[in-house]
Write a protein that holds these residues in place. Structure first.
Motif, PDB file in Angstrom:
ATOM      1  N   THR A  57       0.840  -1.201   0.000  1.00 43.38           N
ATOM      2  CA  THR A  57       0.000   0.000   0.000  1.00 43.38           C
ATOM      3  C   THR A  57       0.874   1.251   0.000  1.00 43.38           C
ATOM      4  O   THR A  57       1.580   1.515   0.975  1.00 43.38           O
ATOM      5  CB  THR A  57      -0.908   0.015   1.251  1.00 43.38           C
ATOM      6  OG1 THR A  57      -1.597  -1.221   1.335  1.00 43.38           O
ATOM      7  CG2 THR A  57      -1.878   1.186   1.211  1.00 43.38           C
ATOM      8  N   LEU A  58       0.821   2.000  -1.066  1.00 42.95           N
ATOM      9  CA  LEU A  58       1.667   3.188  -1.205  1.00 42.95           C
ATOM     10  C   LEU A  58       1.387   4.205  -0.096  1.00 42.95           C
ATOM     11  O   LEU A  58       0.240   4.490   0.232  1.00 42.95           O
ATOM     12  CB  LEU A  58       1.392   3.843  -2.564  1.00 42.95           C
ATOM     13  CG  LEU A  58       2.306   5.013  -2.948  1.00 42.95           C
ATOM     14  CD1 LEU A  58       3.736   4.538  -3.165  1.00 42.95           C
ATOM     15  CD2 LEU A  58       1.777   5.686  -4.220  1.00 42.95           C
ATOM     16  N   GLN A  59       2.447   4.734   0.487  1.00 38.60           N
ATOM     17  CA  GLN A  59       2.322   5.808   1.482  1.00 38.60           C
ATOM     18  C   GLN A  59       3.460   6.780   1.234  1.00 38.60           C
ATOM     19  O   GLN A  59       4.569   6.366   0.873  1.00 38.60           O
ATOM     20  CB  GLN A  59       2.415   5.239   2.907  1.00 38.60           C
ATOM     21  CG  GLN A  59       2.193   6.304   3.998  1.00 38.60           C
ATOM     22  CD  GLN A  59       2.347   5.757   5.423  1.00 38.60           C
ATOM     23  OE1 GLN A  59       3.183   4.914   5.672  1.00 38.60           O
ATOM     24  NE2 GLN A  59       1.539   6.262   6.338  1.00 38.60           N
ATOM     25  N   ARG A  86      -7.212   3.852   2.354  1.00 43.33           N
ATOM     26  CA  ARG A  86      -6.310   3.851   1.201  1.00 43.33           C
ATOM     27  C   ARG A  86      -6.498   5.067   0.304  1.00 43.33           C
ATOM     28  O   ARG A  86      -5.566   5.524  -0.353  1.00 43.33           O
ATOM     29  CB  ARG A  86      -6.460   2.563   0.400  1.00 43.33           C
ATOM     30  CG  ARG A  86      -6.035   1.374   1.253  1.00 43.33           C
ATOM     31  CD  ARG A  86      -5.943   0.103   0.451  1.00 43.33           C
ATOM     32  NE  ARG A  86      -5.553  -0.982   1.362  1.00 43.33           N
ATOM     33  CZ  ARG A  86      -5.291  -2.211   0.980  1.00 43.33           C
ATOM     34  NH1 ARG A  86      -5.361  -2.524  -0.316  1.00 43.33           N
ATOM     35  NH2 ARG A  86      -4.950  -3.125   1.847  1.00 43.33           N
ATOM     36  N   SER A  87      -7.700   5.584   0.274  1.00 45.03           N
ATOM     37  CA  SER A  87      -7.903   6.763  -0.587  1.00 45.03           C
ATOM     38  C   SER A  87      -7.169   7.964   0.011  1.00 45.03           C
ATOM     39  O   SER A  87      -6.581   8.764  -0.716  1.00 45.03           O
ATOM     40  CB  SER A  87      -9.390   7.046  -0.790  1.00 45.03           C
ATOM     41  OG  SER A  87      -9.957   7.496   0.417  1.00 45.03           O
ATOM     42  N   ASP A 137      -0.380  11.933  -3.650  1.00 41.66           N
ATOM     43  CA  ASP A 137      -0.542  12.718  -4.875  1.00 41.66           C
ATOM     44  C   ASP A 137      -0.155  14.182  -4.691  1.00 41.66           C
ATOM     45  O   ASP A 137       0.321  14.826  -5.623  1.00 41.66           O
ATOM     46  CB  ASP A 137      -1.991  12.614  -5.388  1.00 41.66           C
ATOM     47  CG  ASP A 137      -2.281  11.230  -5.977  1.00 41.66           C
ATOM     48  OD1 ASP A 137      -1.299  10.486  -6.256  1.00 41.66           O
ATOM     49  OD2 ASP A 137      -3.459  10.880  -6.127  1.00 41.66           O
ATOM     50  N   GLN A 138      -0.371  14.675  -3.455  1.00 39.73           N
ATOM     51  CA  GLN A 138       0.011  16.063  -3.139  1.00 39.73           C
ATOM     52  C   GLN A 138       1.461  16.355  -3.492  1.00 39.73           C
ATOM     53  O   GLN A 138       1.811  17.474  -3.846  1.00 39.73           O
ATOM     54  CB  GLN A 138      -0.122  16.292  -1.624  1.00 39.73           C
ATOM     55  CG  GLN A 138      -1.469  16.796  -1.165  1.00 39.73           C
ATOM     56  CD  GLN A 138      -1.361  17.272   0.286  1.00 39.73           C
ATOM     57  OE1 GLN A 138      -1.147  16.465   1.174  1.00 39.73           O
ATOM     58  NE2 GLN A 138      -1.492  18.584   0.505  1.00 39.73           N
ATOM     59  N   ILE A 195      -4.691  14.371   7.681  1.00 45.09           N
ATOM     60  CA  ILE A 195      -3.935  13.240   7.129  1.00 45.09           C
ATOM     61  C   ILE A 195      -4.872  12.054   6.953  1.00 45.09           C
ATOM     62  O   ILE A 195      -5.003  11.515   5.853  1.00 45.09           O
ATOM     63  CB  ILE A 195      -2.734  12.903   8.047  1.00 45.09           C
ATOM     64  CG1 ILE A 195      -1.814  14.133   8.135  1.00 45.09           C
ATOM     65  CG2 ILE A 195      -1.991  11.680   7.529  1.00 45.09           C
ATOM     66  CD1 ILE A 195      -0.595  13.962   9.010  1.00 45.09           C
ATOM     67  N   ALA A 196      -5.506  11.645   8.047  1.00 40.32           N
ATOM     68  CA  ALA A 196      -6.622  10.687   8.001  1.00 40.32           C
ATOM     69  C   ALA A 196      -6.297   9.391   7.281  1.00 40.32           C
ATOM     70  O   ALA A 196      -7.145   8.816   6.611  1.00 40.32           O
ATOM     71  CB  ALA A 196      -7.839  11.370   7.366  1.00 40.32           C
ATOM     72  N   GLU A 197      -5.063   8.915   7.414  1.00 42.19           N
ATOM     73  CA  GLU A 197      -4.708   7.662   6.748  1.00 42.19           C
ATOM     74  C   GLU A 197      -5.145   6.453   7.552  1.00 42.19           C
ATOM     75  O   GLU A 197      -5.328   5.369   7.001  1.00 42.19           O
ATOM     76  CB  GLU A 197      -3.190   7.626   6.472  1.00 42.19           C
ATOM     77  CG  GLU A 197      -2.762   8.760   5.535  1.00 42.19           C
ATOM     78  CD  GLU A 197      -1.291   8.733   5.158  1.00 42.19           C
ATOM     79  OE1 GLU A 197      -0.534   7.905   5.705  1.00 42.19           O
ATOM     80  OE2 GLU A 197      -0.893   9.569   4.319  1.00 42.19           O
TER      81      GLU A 197
END
Lengths: 459, 459, 459, 459
Positions: free
Chosen positions: D155-157, D363-364, D371-372, D274-276
């Motif tokens: 999962t990309l972070q 994940r979104s 993307d930021q 952030i809300a990840e």
């Protein structure tokens, strides 16, 4: 929980030092137990309702209803409700609300946030504890020390620096140091306790909610807190600025350090070889499970040990100064341990007081220990008087004589008074000055007067 | 030693934070360096000689000779002498004595003990440092914060509790918290610094030696210390009671905690996702050795880190409260580290001041972040107004609407204002009250006024 | 900076304990000074270039160029460059780059991040310091203690618990406790030092950059670190997991605690009333500026004091375990103080070693102190032998006899051996058993054998 | 005491975190409560009697009698007896003795001292707690983390350093750091727990009493301790050398620091902006008493807060390393607080485990945050590839492009790929290399493989 065995506790405060002692329980439980925390939080809700009524926002009848319901809230029901909804103050609010009329329900906790209640309740109960329990206990300890200091103000003792015999003092003078230090700290604790602050400023400290209903929210806040006997924080986030509590706990921890110092002094004075003081010993008391002859300074050891357990917790208090933005809750658990710091100082002060009350002072040991160094003690006044009579290198000369005295195991005074180089100077000494060199037990400066002065100041 | 390369130091203060910065060097060296320690000790010897002359114990000429010789003592010669005789104050005394006439020699250090000199010199230099360097630096920092608070007193910011969006405040209001906390602590530091105490009471504190020569040794002590601008300890052992210094260092450490809190707040507000503030960045500055785009909050990180290095040292100060009997010397080394605590707060305050001066505040980010939670923010005033209009369970009702809003990803306000159960209550709302529910950016209480009030108080 | 006067330092390590002592300077400077930090960082850059060449990513000629340039980097030029660009590792890289060909420039610091260099350099220099300087020093101290323990393994000493005379031991046995504790900790320190880890894993630990150029970045990392003699962290963020260093510093701090305990024991054994040991005293040494006869335990006080200054810093190390996400830089300053912890233990161990080497043991005092309690000491074996001979309440009975002995100031043994109630039991005692009650100096268990066993184990 | 209301406790462990939670109670009470302390002490007395019988010093019948009586000892009777005689172990001994025959009485506690019992009982119960309760709990936590790491290993972070977007990683990789750190510490805790030592060496450690009855007291000691599952200290005073416990508690505190770090990471990843991740939220749960929409990270805050309350207590453990001579009792109270450290880590691990089990990963949000910074992330591989293609100053060039991109608010990649100076270098890039510059989400190094490797290692 009803069947909770106290020995199933893991805190030594609960199962041993506080929970089993009726006197200490009476002094601590009304302020620092969890029961007390809930009761003080309910008190804040009552104060709020009272001022709401005074302002005409709700009726006096409603405020009375809330007061009535709040008074009967029990911690077990609050905890049961919290188990359900996972929020402790909302749980308290629900417990109050369910015992008031529908009309009154909205005015419970009206326009406030949890930490309006928690911060204000903690400030009030910590202040009350300090004023009503801790300071009286510390004062009793200090009066015990004052009595001891006065009684022994003229009792000769050899002063010790580096653990080595130095110059004579009196035992009362040694104790008067603690009278002054503890007295000074009692004052500080009193000042910082009365400066503990509450707040009724809402979720982020801007009086956002309160401003919907009153024009002067700061005045409103002050009125509510007046009911609890505490002033408001000049500005708040969700919580009161940390420094008011930090300062008070520092004063408590610093006072504890003084007790630890006193405990160490008395422990060492009770050493077998020194034996100038002793903890009294009960008739049935066992000193050692295997060495029946032992008489151990267990009260002083206990006080020192409680200090070792408590002092580092100041770091937790310093860590809790940091709260992100309008607050994070990373002090949720840590702040719950703060009452332990307060309680432990009271427990230690109480233990110290009792030990000092029954302290036995062995004047023959005091004299015996002084006599060991009697000769050498004359070195200082001799060197000073020589210097005052213009000996060009008095300190070095006297140092050499002390070395010779030690090597030859001869009395220092004999060697010094017979020294040819010193003879011309000694001739110039007054009778009184020579007397002091010969009778060093008189070389105690103003110890007795100073002791009396200090005792008078703090009595 | 003459060839000592500063990069051979192991203290980061010496090789990095203090030693290489001319401005900081000028503010710190005259008080906290070892050179300063020796100079202040020499000053105490001068003050002593001066009062001896005033009392007629020695001549004014002798006092002048001693003053002259003391002025020119260099730390390297004192250390060379100490290497020979293993006693630092006797080394200083010898260095002064060798530059005065034989007649004057006896009056150097006359009737005092080492710690009369050391305690008094430390109290004087720490007080001078705090009054002349530290407080001005803290005041400058606070004025920078006041300017920032005032400028941003009406700048909308979402208040954050638990790191979660809560209710709106203004950015100036958030900063004003620190104005009040720092301002308050500056006052405390000032008070405790001016209460640092010296002593001229001899080897065990009983004025044993001094009493040989003067009838009023306490008055004599006061006169000497007056020369240094400090009051005497009410009673001493060989050393001043520890609490005066302990209290001052507590105030310094507690003030440091406020800076650490501010640093954390600003670090987090500079996070990529929040970006409400930013440390300014030099044109040549490199953010990362490998990621050229990085703009890191290195000043705020540095301040937090200096606090982490400093705060635990308070434990050393608490440990040094304990000194056995008339004193042991187990603070010989540890007390030498105390100046580092003082210096480090000044270094951190200076760094923070510079970072705040150039702080960029990104109002569009502030607005953007607020807008994220705009809808949800209306929840609190709505629930309160419903309660005030006699809804029996407003908090629970509103909580349910927020859950639905989140599940359906619908604006909370739309759902609430359209809710059938709520309709009869909403009808009773005044236009202004409805307006607030619709425009939650107005829900900032008295943030701007409070900011102004606090800034005015501390300006 | 060139003209920096060492006495303008504010760290007592720099101006006093380390900077002025050639022996200590030689042991510490090559690892823990800022000069050493820069040199080790340059070494990591050299190791990196060497492995790049081995892998064919750059030529051997380029690696040699970089090695040559890195060798000559001076801290002052790195700091001057850092002043310009505000980044310490990029400054180092620039200093190396300017002395290599254009062709070589890109391969300086190639694909690494600052903390690849810093973490690895610190792990390497701390390990080297511990292995090459600290452990040899601790071993020397322990051998000094072993020699003392062996020499005094049969020297009777009264054992003390609670500061009270308890049962006899030997002085060598008391010292052997420290041999075992220090020996054990030397082993632990050695293990944790060799487990300090480096990393070459890039800016967020994922080998992001390195993976552009090599297929097996973990193997590459291992090869680079092998050049420095350290293993890689099994997984890293921007920095190595904190626990490797935290564990090593814990072992250092815990070892320091043992030295502090030893220092306290010896301080107290040097008390005027006990006088069983003494620090040797130089011929020129001054014990007190005002009391020429004083012989103070200044080395032991110094060791205890250095521990008080150092131990709380472990809290800083624990605080630095927390670094947000792939790291924050709130350890930027605090981690720079870690070398002080390492250096201070070496300084203390050196001081302790020298003091123990010259420790005078006064056997007549040891005997004298034992004799004080000789009679009472018989209480324990008597009670046990009575119990073994079936006395039903031996402990209580013996306790009563000790009380009577104290009240009547009669020898306990006389009373006990003459006690009618005890007579039937005493008859059953063997000759050897009766002998022990009469000669309690023989009641030392296996102290001498145990001392020898422990000394043998750690020699 | 029978009527002690748990809410009258002052320890939050007793009234809140431990006492009210059946699961935690079951894991903690049998080892760390005062009931457990008494039970384990009784076990040591039983083990002693058993070995006495094996050696023929008493009969097997006597040993059985003692075992029978010891089993039934209740803490309340021991405390009642202690109230009378003021000695806790003698109280225990009396309680056992009163339930055995006169013949057996002498063999209860035969030839041992209180701290033979206390040290051995504590070592045994702490070891049992760690092995039977703490390590299983930590293992469960780690397995929960392993499952999470594996699930999210790809999962990309966006990786964050200084709170700033840095280079990409995977969320599983971020979590795998904790798997490795916690796994490593579990091993350490296990090793140090199994190295906790007991002693049966008598009042001053010399086996003085035991030597009256057995020829090989060290073997005897070993046999008794074998019954309890613990090894003996190689040499003891009245107490076991402090370092065995100090090391174990260090490992516990250090492990707690890892949990605190994880808690901080997750708290911040839950920030509104952030809300990840998010703590799951019960249906009835109230987030705020006044802000119904709040979803606070209360479990992570609680874990961090418990760490803040616990970590500084390590200082108490370090202070307790010092015990004068054959021991003083200034750890009488402080050592009683050690079980709280152990219990609190278990409580925190349990809380963390439950929070991680239900952790929601958004994940979104993870993609959105990445993307930021997507464009800027390309800076690092670009600069490295340029350098590898022999650009002489790639880092500086790329830094300048990033500044322009920020000023012009243009995509960095567009500017870079269109840069004329860079064109000749970009031409040399392989397709794959260009691809990476264009798709920086692929720039994750070996994060997924490393995650899998670590999870496999610790599973």
């Amino acid at each position: 929980m009803a069947s909770f065995d106290p020995f199933d506790s893991i805190s030594p405060l609960d199962y041993r030092y506080y929970g089993r002692n009726k006197d200490l329980f009476t002094k601590i439980q009304p302020f620092l137990s969890e029961t007390a925390a809930v009761q003080y939080q309910a008190k804040v809700e009552v104060a709020l309702a009272k001022v709401l009524a005074q302002r005409g926002i709700c009726t006096k009848k409603i405020a009375d209803e809330i007061a009535q319901a709040a008074q009967h809230v029990k911690p077990e029901e609050v905890y049961a409700e919290e188990d359900r909804i996972k929020h402790n103050i909302r749980a308290l609010v629900n417990c109050i609300r369910k015992n008031v009329s529908d009309e009154a329900k909205p005015y419970v906790h009206f326009s406030t946030t949890s930490h309006d209640i928690i911060c204000s309740a903690d400030a009030a109960r910590f202040k009350d504890f300090i004023v009503q329990s801790l300071i009286p206990e510390l004062n009793q300890l200090n009066h015990t020390l004052i009595a001891l200091s006065r009684r022994e103000k003229a009792t000769l003792q050899i002063g010790r620096t580096h653990g080595q015999h130095a110059e004579p003092i009196t035992f009362g003078f040694a104790m008067a140091q603690y009278v002054a230090r503890i007295g000074h700290k009692i004052q500080d604790i009193s000042v910082s306790a009365k400066d503990l602050r509450g707040k009724i400023a809402g979720a982020v400290g801007g009086y956002n909610a309160l401003s919907l209903f009153v024009n002067d929210p700061e005045a409103f806040e002050k009125e509510v807190l007046l009911e609890l006997g505490i002033p408001p924080s000049p500005i708040s986030t969700q919580v009161v600025a940390a420094e008011y509590l930090t300062d008070a706990i520092h004063d408590v921890v610093s006072c504890f350090g003084i007790l630890a110092n006193l405990a160490d002094d008395l422990r060492h004075l009770q050493r077998s070889e020194i034996a100038e003081v002793g903890e009294s010993f009960g008739k049935e008391q066992v000193g050692s499970s295997t060495m029946p002859h032992k008489r151990n300074p267990i009260s002083f050891e206990n006080v020192k040990s409680l200090w070792k357990a408590t002092m580092p917790r100041m770091m937790t208090v310093y860590l809790d100064q940091i709260s992100e933005h309008q607050r994070d809750l990373t002090n949720s658990a840590s702040s719950r341990f703060v009452p332990e710091i307060l309680a432990t100082l009271l427990i230690a002060a109480n233990r110290m007081k009792k030990a000092i009350e029954k302290l036995s002072v062995d004047r023959s040991s005091l004299q015996h220990n002084f006599d060991q160094s009697k000769d050498m003690i004359a070195a200082e006044p001799l060197y000073l008087l020589l210097a005052a009579h213009h000996h060009p290198d008095a300190h070095e000369k006297v140092r050499q004589v002390t070395l010779i005295a030690q090597q030859k195991k001869r009395p220092f005074q004999d060697l010094a008074l017979a020294d040819k180089e010193l003879a011309p100077y000694l001739k110039k000494f007054s009778k009184q000055q020579l007397d002091l060199v010969k009778h060093p037990e008189k070389y105690v400066g103003i110890c007795a007067q100073k002791t009396e002065k200090i005792c008078k100041q703090w009595d």
